[in-house]
Design a protein around this motif. Structure first.
Motif, PDB file in Angstrom:
ATOM      1  N   SER A  35      -2.704  -3.392  -2.899  1.00 23.49           N
ATOM      2  CA  SER A  35      -2.444  -4.364  -3.956  1.00 23.49           C
ATOM      3  C   SER A  35      -1.913  -5.658  -3.346  1.00 23.49           C
ATOM      4  N   ASN A  71      -6.579   3.435  -2.077  1.00 25.38           N
ATOM      5  CA  ASN A  71      -6.855   2.889  -3.404  1.00 25.38           C
ATOM      6  C   ASN A  71      -5.651   2.169  -4.004  1.00 25.38           C
ATOM      7  N   SER A  72      -4.487   2.344  -3.404  1.00 27.69           N
ATOM      8  CA  SER A  72      -3.280   1.695  -3.922  1.00 27.69           C
ATOM      9  C   SER A  72      -3.090   0.284  -3.368  1.00 27.69           C
ATOM     10  N   SER A  80       0.645   8.571   0.591  1.00 27.53           N
ATOM     11  CA  SER A  80       0.362   9.782  -0.190  1.00 27.53           C
ATOM     12  C   SER A  80       1.327  10.883   0.224  1.00 27.53           C
ATOM     13  N   ASP A 125      -2.665   6.132   0.778  1.00 27.52           N
ATOM     14  CA  ASP A 125      -3.586   6.038  -0.356  1.00 27.52           C
ATOM     15  C   ASP A 125      -4.224   4.655  -0.349  1.00 27.52           C
ATOM     16  N   ILE A 146       0.877  -1.169   0.000  1.00 24.89           N
ATOM     17  CA  ILE A 146       0.000   0.000   0.000  1.00 24.89           C
ATOM     18  C   ILE A 146       0.915   1.221   0.000  1.00 24.89           C
ATOM     19  N   ASP A 147       0.506   2.285  -0.683  1.00 25.28           N
ATOM     20  CA  ASP A 147       1.375   3.446  -0.867  1.00 25.28           C
ATOM     21  C   ASP A 147       1.042   4.603   0.073  1.00 25.28           C
TER      22      ASP A 147
END
Length: 189
Positions: free
Chosen positions: A76, A73-74, A52, A71, A49-50
């Motif tokens: 994965s 939405n990142s 922001s 973020d 996960i990233d």
């Protein structure tokens, strides 16, 4: 001579207050990493996960604060390949019964108190906000030059994420997902 002493004292005070001023070190979101692990009765999944943005705050080379935005939405999955369940799990993690990333695109972590454990290890109490729910969390962070690492365990049920939780649902058997997930954080600044 009196003016010289006054100027010298003023310079000492200015230099002293400058060194005591907090210094913000912005986290490099491109090179920093957050890895996650979620476990279930029959195994586990892992991914990334990233960030922001984020910052660590130092005073006299001592960690005194920090805050981060993730973020959501990142998120994965890295242990599954495309076409072999990756898209399905990534989509489920972003769905409302997990992180609801359409409505809650970010999560936040804000340091509240910091205690020094050893030379470069600190004990942190922070507020973690996921899905607009905030709870305190404690963890240790190790700081070395321009790098910091931490390992966190997060109880997802405290943030309203109850899907597959044996704490809330009976009869899940081997479909039960453990309440805690783990984060391994590697910050570069």
């Amino acid at each position: 001579m009196k003016n010289f002493k006054t100027i010298a004292i003023a310079l000492l005070v200015a230099v002293g207050s400058f060194s005591a001023t907090a210094q913000e070190k912005k986290v490099d979101v491109k090179t920093s990493k957050i890895n996650w692990v979620g476990k279930k009765v029959t195994g586990q999944h892992e991914g990334t996960i990233d960030l922001s943005n984020g910052v660590l705050i130092f005073k006299s080379n001592k960690l005194v604060g920090g805050n981060f935005t993730v973020d959501m939405n990142s998120i994965s999955t890295t242990d599954l390949k495309a076409g072999q369940g990756k898209e399905k799990l990534d989509g489920h993690l972003k769905a409302d019964d997990f992180f609801g990333t359409e409505k809650y695109p970010t999560a936040k972590l804000v340091f509240k108190s910091i205690g020094k454990k050893s030379a470069n290890v600190y004990t942190v109490t922070a507020d973690l906000t996921i899905k607009d729910v905030t709870n305190p969390i404690k963890f240790e962070i190790t700081v070395n030059k321009n790098n910091a690492t931490a390992a966190l365990k997060v109880d997802r049920t405290k943030y309203g994420i109850k899907y597959g939780s044996g704490s809330f649902f009976d009869g899940l058997g081997d479909k039960a997902i453990y309440d805690e997930f783990e984060l391994a954080v590697d910050l570069k600044f």
